[in-house]
Design an enzyme around this catalytic site. Structure first.
Site, PDB file in Angstrom:
ATOM      1  CG  MET A   1      72.990 -47.466 -50.543  1.00 47.41           C
ATOM      2  SD  MET A   1      74.244 -46.295 -51.106  1.00 47.41           S
ATOM      3  CE  MET A   1      74.966 -47.211 -52.456  1.00 47.41           C
ATOM      4  CB  CYS A   2      67.123 -45.392 -51.585  1.00 50.03           C
ATOM      5  SG  CYS A   2      67.336 -45.440 -49.790  1.00 50.03           S
TER       6      CYS A   2
END
Length: 251
Positions: A1-2
């Site tokens: 994810m980020c």
């Protein structure tokens, strides 16, 4: 994810040191980056669908001392939507005559809310859909721009309705405050007098903030993972919404 980075201060401050630490992590989070700086009612907004490790725009942000009291930055590891400029965080919308900036870390599965014409996503991400839905619900709840306390109350009511779809760590600002919601992993740090040295976690770089600040300065930083070592980063608990104003926690 980020990975997320936010900064809220009581006096306009540059974010070069912290952004350098964030960009170091773009080897894995290589699907684009973006950053937004509030300056009064105005906004500087830079996005690039290339990695912050190689983007000339990211190099500019590292060395150009843009002063701001609310900053939101993001490096992307795509989960929904192709690698493209329109899918690059942070996203920007207007509501009540103010810019709103939003960035998300997580993955909302099967989140397809009904959105009216004022707030529609341009790209394909669950993140932008969530932002549009939040703006729509805020507009429905208030006829004009409310104060920070009232906005925070409404956001605390809305967060659980997004959490049920998956992981929802987010940063949101309209230039008056910075809201940070933790679903799984998010941390914050409060810097104030006496300021000391800070050392980046992932880069051989340090800075003496004591030589660059005054006694009245206050800085709040929010990051997915602590960016520095030797400083008192605090984890945001799952489901918790933290509000930052003037470089400090708001009530």
């Amino acid at each position: 994810m980020c990975q997320l980075l936010g900064m809220n201060t009581n006096t306009p401050t540059d974010v070069m040191f912290s952004f350098t630490g964030l960009a170091t992590r773009a080897d894995e989070h290589k699907d684009g980056f973006g950053i937004a700086f509030f300056e009064g009612r105005g906004l500087r907004h830079f996005v690039d669908h290339h990695s912050a490790r190689v983007s000339p725009l990211a190099e500019l942000v590292k060395v150009y001392p843009i002063k701001s009291d609310n900053v939101i930055a993001h490096i992307r590891k795509a989960t929904q939507g192709q690698v493209a400029l329109e899918n690059t965080h942070p996203f920007v919308r207007e509501l009540w005559g103010r810019y709103w900036v939003f960035a998300h870390n997580g993955n909302l599965k099967d989140f397809h809310p009904r959105l009216h014409g004022a707030f529609k996503p341009v790209g394909e991400t669950d993140s932008e859909r969530a932002f549009c839905w939040l703006m729509q619900e805020l507009a429905k709840a208030h006829c004009g721009v409310p104060g920070v306390e009232e906005l925070s109350h409404t956001l605390r009511e809305l967060m659980p309705r997004l959490n049920v779809y998956g992981t929802f760590n987010m940063l949101l600002s309209n230039g008056q405050a910075l809201w940070a919601h933790g679903s799984t992993q998010l941390h914050y740090l409060l810097r104030r007098h006496p300021f000391g040295h800070a050392h980046l976690q992932d880069e051989d770089l340090s800075v003496d903030f004591g030589a660059l600040t005054s006694e009245r300065d206050r800085v709040a930083l929010i990051a997915t993972e602590p960016l520095t070592r030797g400083e008192a980063w605090v984890p945001i608990q799952p489901g918790e919404l933290k509000v930052f104003v003037d470089g400090d926690l708001f009530r």
